[in-house]
Design an enzyme around this catalytic site. Structure first.
Site, PDB file in Angstrom:
ATOM      1  N   THR A  54     -15.540  -3.622 -10.862  1.00 63.50           N
ATOM      2  CA  THR A  54     -17.539  -3.094 -10.161  1.00 63.50           C
ATOM      3  C   THR A  54     -18.405  -3.226 -10.606  1.00 63.50           C
ATOM      4  OG1 THR A  54     -18.950  -1.174  -9.564  1.00 63.50           O
ATOM      5  CG2 THR A  54     -16.333  -0.615 -10.314  1.00 63.50           C
ATOM      6  N   ASP A  65       1.029  -1.365   0.272  1.00 64.03           N
ATOM      7  CA  ASP A  65       0.285  -0.150  -0.091  1.00 64.03           C
ATOM      8  C   ASP A  65       0.713   1.323  -0.001  1.00 64.03           C
ATOM      9  OD1 ASP A  65      -3.416   0.068   1.009  1.00 64.03           O
ATOM     10  OD2 ASP A  65      -2.364   1.925   0.331  1.00 64.03           O
ATOM     11  N   LYS A 124     -12.371   1.635 -13.802  1.00 58.27           N
ATOM     12  CA  LYS A 124     -12.326   0.364 -13.585  1.00 58.27           C
ATOM     13  C   LYS A 124     -12.794  -0.113 -15.544  1.00 58.27           C
ATOM     14  CE  LYS A 124     -12.348  -0.255  -9.235  1.00 58.27           C
ATOM     15  NZ  LYS A 124     -11.068  -1.090  -8.364  1.00 58.27           N
ATOM     16  N   ARG A 128     -23.480   3.286   5.500  1.00 54.72           N
ATOM     17  CA  ARG A 128     -23.838   5.173   5.781  1.00 54.72           C
ATOM     18  C   ARG A 128     -25.448   4.736   6.486  1.00 54.72           C
ATOM     19  NH1 ARG A 128     -23.700   7.351   0.766  1.00 54.72           N
ATOM     20  NH2 ARG A 128     -26.359   7.594   0.440  1.00 54.72           N
ATOM     21  N   SER A 159     -19.302   6.801 -13.347  1.00 52.78           N
ATOM     22  CA  SER A 159     -18.832   8.242 -13.035  1.00 52.78           C
ATOM     23  C   SER A 159     -17.116   7.852 -13.584  1.00 52.78           C
ATOM     24  CB  SER A 159     -18.888   8.389 -11.322  1.00 52.78           C
ATOM     25  OG  SER A 159     -17.988   7.039 -11.107  1.00 52.78           O
ATOM     26  N   GLN A 208     -17.328  -6.191  -8.260  1.00 47.83           N
ATOM     27  CA  GLN A 208     -17.751  -6.387  -7.070  1.00 47.83           C
ATOM     28  C   GLN A 208     -19.259  -4.893  -6.722  1.00 47.83           C
ATOM     29  OE1 GLN A 208     -16.336  -7.539  -3.225  1.00 47.83           O
ATOM     30  NE2 GLN A 208     -15.692  -5.183  -4.010  1.00 47.83           N
ATOM     31  N   TYR A 245     -14.686   7.205 -11.745  1.00 47.37           N
ATOM     32  CA  TYR A 245     -14.402   5.964 -10.936  1.00 47.37           C
ATOM     33  C   TYR A 245     -14.388   4.800 -11.864  1.00 47.37           C
ATOM     34  CZ  TYR A 245     -14.902   1.875  -8.328  1.00 47.37           C
ATOM     35  OH  TYR A 245     -14.547   0.847  -7.438  1.00 47.37           O
ATOM     36  N   HIS A 246     -15.981   4.849 -11.811  1.00 44.77           N
ATOM     37  CA  HIS A 246     -16.160   3.550 -13.038  1.00 44.77           C
ATOM     38  C   HIS A 246     -15.439   2.865 -13.901  1.00 44.77           C
ATOM     39  CE1 HIS A 246     -19.523   4.139  -9.338  1.00 44.77           C
ATOM     40  NE2 HIS A 246     -19.340   3.049  -9.721  1.00 44.77           N
TER      41      HIS A 246
HETATM   42  N1  NAD Z   1     -16.253  -1.107  -0.866  1.00 49.77           N
HETATM   43  C1  NAD Z   1     -16.690  -1.522  -1.428  1.00 49.77           C
HETATM   44  O1  NAD Z   1     -17.634  -1.157  -1.852  1.00 49.77           O
HETATM   45  C2  NAD Z   1     -16.437  -2.330  -3.703  1.00 49.77           C
HETATM   46  C3  NAD Z   1     -17.500  -1.965  -4.497  1.00 49.77           C
HETATM   47  C4  NAD Z   1     -16.876  -2.107  -5.458  1.00 49.77           C
HETATM   48  C5  NAD Z   1     -15.336  -2.521  -5.821  1.00 49.77           C
HETATM   49  N2  NAD Z   1     -14.211  -2.248  -4.496  1.00 49.77           N
HETATM   50  C6  NAD Z   1     -12.820  -2.110  -5.149  1.00 49.77           C
HETATM   51  O2  NAD Z   1     -12.692  -3.156  -4.580  1.00 49.77           O
HETATM   52  C7  NAD Z   1     -10.888  -2.320  -4.130  1.00 49.77           C
HETATM   53  C8  NAD Z   1     -10.893  -1.711  -2.545  1.00 49.77           C
HETATM   54  O3  NAD Z   1     -12.081  -1.520  -2.355  1.00 49.77           O
HETATM   55  P1  NAD Z   1     -12.091  -0.652  -0.621  1.00 49.77           P
HETATM   56  O4  NAD Z   1     -12.907   0.006   0.169  1.00 49.77           O
HETATM   57  O5  NAD Z   1     -11.176  -1.405   0.361  1.00 49.77           O
HETATM   58  O6  NAD Z   1     -10.979   0.559  -0.826  1.00 49.77           O
HETATM   59  P2  NAD Z   1     -10.536   1.387  -0.209  1.00 49.77           P
HETATM   60  O7  NAD Z   1      -9.884   2.728  -0.429  1.00 49.77           O
HETATM   61  O8  NAD Z   1     -10.117   0.605   1.998  1.00 49.77           O
HETATM   62  O9  NAD Z   1      -8.793   0.823  -0.305  1.00 49.77           O
HETATM   63  C9  NAD Z   1      -7.870   1.061  -1.512  1.00 49.77           C
HETATM   64  C10 NAD Z   1      -6.394   1.117  -0.655  1.00 49.77           C
HETATM   65  O10 NAD Z   1      -5.431   1.436  -2.484  1.00 49.77           O
HETATM   66  C11 NAD Z   1      -4.812   2.126  -1.909  1.00 49.77           C
HETATM   67  N3  NAD Z   1      -4.033   2.462  -3.141  1.00 49.77           N
HETATM   68  C12 NAD Z   1      -4.579   3.066  -3.626  1.00 49.77           C
HETATM   69  N4  NAD Z   1      -4.012   4.083  -4.525  1.00 49.77           N
HETATM   70  C13 NAD Z   1      -3.053   3.245  -5.061  1.00 49.77           C
HETATM   71  C14 NAD Z   1      -1.720   2.536  -5.667  1.00 49.77           C
HETATM   72  N5  NAD Z   1      -1.147   3.813  -6.876  1.00 49.77           N
HETATM   73  N6  NAD Z   1      -0.378   1.706  -5.148  1.00 49.77           N
HETATM   74  C15 NAD Z   1      -1.101   1.412  -3.541  1.00 49.77           C
HETATM   75  N7  NAD Z   1      -1.971   2.002  -2.564  1.00 49.77           N
HETATM   76  C16 NAD Z   1      -2.895   1.988  -3.963  1.00 49.77           C
HETATM   77  C17 NAD Z   1      -5.169   2.998  -0.595  1.00 49.77           C
HETATM   78  O11 NAD Z   1      -3.672   3.997   0.299  1.00 49.77           O
HETATM   79  C18 NAD Z   1      -6.010   1.990   0.053  1.00 49.77           C
HETATM   80  O12 NAD Z   1      -5.629   1.516   1.732  1.00 49.77           O
HETATM   81  C19 NAD Z   1     -10.716  -1.109  -5.146  1.00 49.77           C
HETATM   82  O13 NAD Z   1      -9.842  -1.314  -6.280  1.00 49.77           O
HETATM   83  C20 NAD Z   1     -12.515  -0.813  -5.210  1.00 49.77           C
HETATM   84  O14 NAD Z   1     -12.966  -0.189  -6.185  1.00 49.77           O
HETATM   85  C21 NAD Z   1     -15.066  -1.752  -3.309  1.00 49.77           C
END
Ligand code: NAD
Length: 415
Positions: free
Chosen positions: A144, A31, A185, A241, A179, A208, A181-182
Site C-alpha cells: 500500500t 481463500d 505491509k 463511503r 497503522s 497501491q 496494518y500498514h
Molecule cells: N481495497 C483497497 O483500497 C486496497 C488499497 C491498497 C492495498 N490493498 C490491499 O489489497 C489486498 C486486497 O484488498 P481487498 O480490498 O480486496 O481486501 P478483502 O478483504 O476484500 O480481500 C482479502 C481476502 O483475503 C482473504 N484472506 C485474508 N487472510 C487470509 C489468509 N490467511 N489465508 C487465505 N486468505 C486470506 C480474505 O478472506 C479476503 O477474502 C489486501 O492485501 C489489501 O491490503 C487494498
C-alpha cells in the site's frame, strides 16, 4: 500463464480472477473466507450480499465457459500453502490474501496482533513455499501507498538514491506507516526483498493507493458475479463511503480538516496494473516496486466532488467534519511518483463526473440495504475503541468475538 490469486474471494481478488480468466489465463483462487468471518464478528456486511465463492465460480463457468479453480486454504497453514503451489504449479501468484483494514488493526490488542500475525506469517509461508516448489514463479504482492506515510520530500517508487558522508547508494525508501496494518505491509516488503536477494525469487510489490468503484466489465456480466463493496467504518474506503452516505441522505463524514492527501485509483485500473505487472515480469532475483495509483486527491476534495454530483442528481448532500479518529498529519506535502505502470502502458480511468454518477446510480439501486449506523467511526487511534465488538472483547475475555479472533491468532502463531 497459470496464475494463482490469493484472497480470491475479496473485493479485488474476485474481479482480478475473472479479468485474468477472460484473457486466456488458467486461474486458481485461494481463500480461507476470513473476511466473511470478520464481517460477522463486527456485524457489518457489503452493500450487496455476496454469493459463496463456489457459486460465483459456477456462474462464471456458465456465463463464459471458462473454468476458475477454487481452493479453500489458510496461508498461515504452511502444509496447505505448500500443497497448493506444488499442485497448481503457478507461473505467477497475485497475493491479495491479507487483513486489509487500518481501523481493524487499531481496534484492540487482539485484532492488532491478529493482523500482523495473519499478514506477515501468510506472506512468509508463501515465500518459503515458493522457494521449495515454485522458485521461478513471479510473486505480485499487494502492498500500500500507506507504507510511505507523508514525508516532506517526494516519494519515489520503492527506492531512493541517497548521498551520505560523501558516499552514494540506492536504498529502500524510508517508511512511516500510519497503522499496525500498514506496518504489516512494511514488514512483508522487507521479507520479500530479502527472499529475492537471498533465494533469487522474483517479485513485484505493488504499493497501491485507495481503490474505489463497484463494477468491472466482468462483474457486469451477471448479477451474481458482484464483488464485495464495503462502506462501513472498518472496511469501507473514502470515496466508496462518501457515495453511500450521499445516497443514504446522511452527511459525508470528513475526518478532521480533510486536507489529508492520498493516491487513488479505479478498481478497473487495479486489474490492468496487475495484468501489466504479470505480462512484464522482473528478472530472476529481482525485487521491484511500482506505486499503483492514478490520481491524488485530498479527502475534502473527494467529498466535495461527491456532493456536487449528488446534488446534480437531486440528492441533498451535506458535509460534516468529525474529529479525526486517526493520528495523522492533516496538512502536509504529498508528491508521489507513479511512472512505472504508465510506462508499461496503463491508461488510467480518471475520476470523472460520469464515474461518480454511475457509482451513485448503482448504490441507489440498493439504497434499501444501506445501514447508516455502521458508517460513523468508532475506532480511535489514540483511545480505547468504542466499537461494541471490542468492548465485548475487553470484558474479561468472555466475549465470543475475542475468543474467535484470539483462537485464529494463536493458531496462526503456532504454525
Ligand atoms: N481495497 C483497497 O483500497 C486496497 C488499497 C491498497 C492495498 N490493498 C490491499 O489489497 C489486498 C486486497 O484488498 P481487498 O480490498 O480486496 O481486501 P478483502 O478483504 O476484500 O480481500 C482479502 C481476502 O483475503 C482473504 N484472506 C485474508 N487472510 C487470509 C489468509 N490467511 N489465508 C487465505 N486468505 C486470506 C480474505 O478472506 C479476503 O477474502 C489486501 O492485501 C489489501 O491490503 C487494498
Amino acid at each position: 500463464m497459470r496464475i494463482l490469486i490469493l484472497g480470491g474471494d475479496g473485493y479485488l481478488g474476485w474481479p482480478t480472477a475473472m479479468y485474468l480468466s477472460r484473457r486466456g489465463h488458467e486461474v486458481g483462487v485461494v481463500d480461507n473466507f476470513a473476511k466473511r468471518r470478520w464481517e460477522k464478528e463486527l456485524n457489518i456486511m457489503p452493500l450487496v450480499p455476496i454469493p459463496p465463492l463456489e457459486e460465483r465460480v459456477r456462474i462464471w463457468q456458465q456465463v463464459t465457459g471458462l473454468p476458475i479453480h477454487a481452493v479453500t486454504a489458510d496461508l498461515c497453514d504452511y502444509p496447505q500453502t505448500k500443497e497448493i503451489l506444488r499442485d497448481f504449479r503457478p507461473d505467477a501468484i497475485v497475493h491479495y490474501g491479507e487483513q486489509p483494514s487500518a481501523p481493524f488493526s487499531m481496534m484492540d490488542q487482539h485484532r492488532s496482533v491478529f493482523t500482523q500475525t495473519n499478514n506477515i506469517t501468510g506472506t512468509l509461508n508463501l515465500l518459503w513455499a515458493m522457494r521449495e516448489h515454485a522458485p521461478r514463479c513471479h510473486l505480485v504482492k499487494l502492498g500500500t501507498m500507506g507504507e510511505y506515510g507523508t514525508p516532506n520530500i517526494d516519494i519515489e517508487e520503492g527506492f531512493i538514491e541517497i548521498e551520505h558522508n560523501g558516499r552514494r547508494d540506492v536504498l529502500p525508501f524510508p517508511k512511516q506507516p500510519g497503522s499496525f496494518y500498514h506496518l504489516s505491509k512494511v514488514h512483508d516488503s522487507h521479507n520479500i526483498l530479502f527472499a529475492c536477494r537471498v533465494w533469487n525469487l522474483r517479485s513485484t510489490d505493488l504499493n497501491q493507493g485507495v481503490v474505489y468503484g463497484i463494477e468491472t466489465d466482468e462483474t457486469a456480466l451477471h448479477p451474481e458475479l458482484v464483488t464485495s463493496f464495503h462502506y462501513d467504518e472498518v472496511f469501507g474506503t473514502a470515496l466508496n463511503r462518501f457515495c453511500v452516505q450521499a445516497v443514504a441522505g446522511v452527511p459525508l463524514t470528513v475526518y478532521g480538516q480533510g486536507r489529508q492527501k492520498r493516491g487513488f485509483l479505479n478498481i478497473r485500473d487495479t486489474l490492468r496494473c496487475v495484468e501489466l505487472a504479470l505480462l512484464n515480469p522482473p528478472g530472476i532475483g529481482e525485487y521491484r516496486v511500482f506505486n499503483q495509483f492514478t490520481e491524488i486527491f485530498s479527502v475534502l476534495e473527494l467529498a466535495e466532488l461527491v456532493k456536487r454530483q449528488g446534488e446534480k442528481l437531486g440528492l441533498s448532500v451535506k458535509l460534516q467534519h468529525l474529529k479525526n479518529p486517526r493520528v495523522e498529519a492533516e496538512t502536509h506535502y504529498y508528491n508521489a511518483r507513479h511512472q512505472k505502470l504508465l510506462e508499461l502502458g496503463l491508461e488510467p480511468h480518471r475520476l470523472s463526473d460520469v464515474l461518480i454518477d454511475s457509482m451513485l446510480a448503482r448504490i441507489q439501486e440498493n439504497a434499501q440495504r444501506i445501514r447508516p449506523e455502521i458508517i460513523l467511526p468508532r475506532v480511535q487511534w489514540d483511545h480505547a475503541s468504542s466499537h461494541p465488538s471490542s468492548q465485548a472483547a475487553a470484558r474479561e475475555g468472555k466475549g465470543k468475538q475475542r475468543r474467535s479472533v484470539l483462537e485464529e491468532s494463536v493458531k496462526a502463531a503456532k504454525i
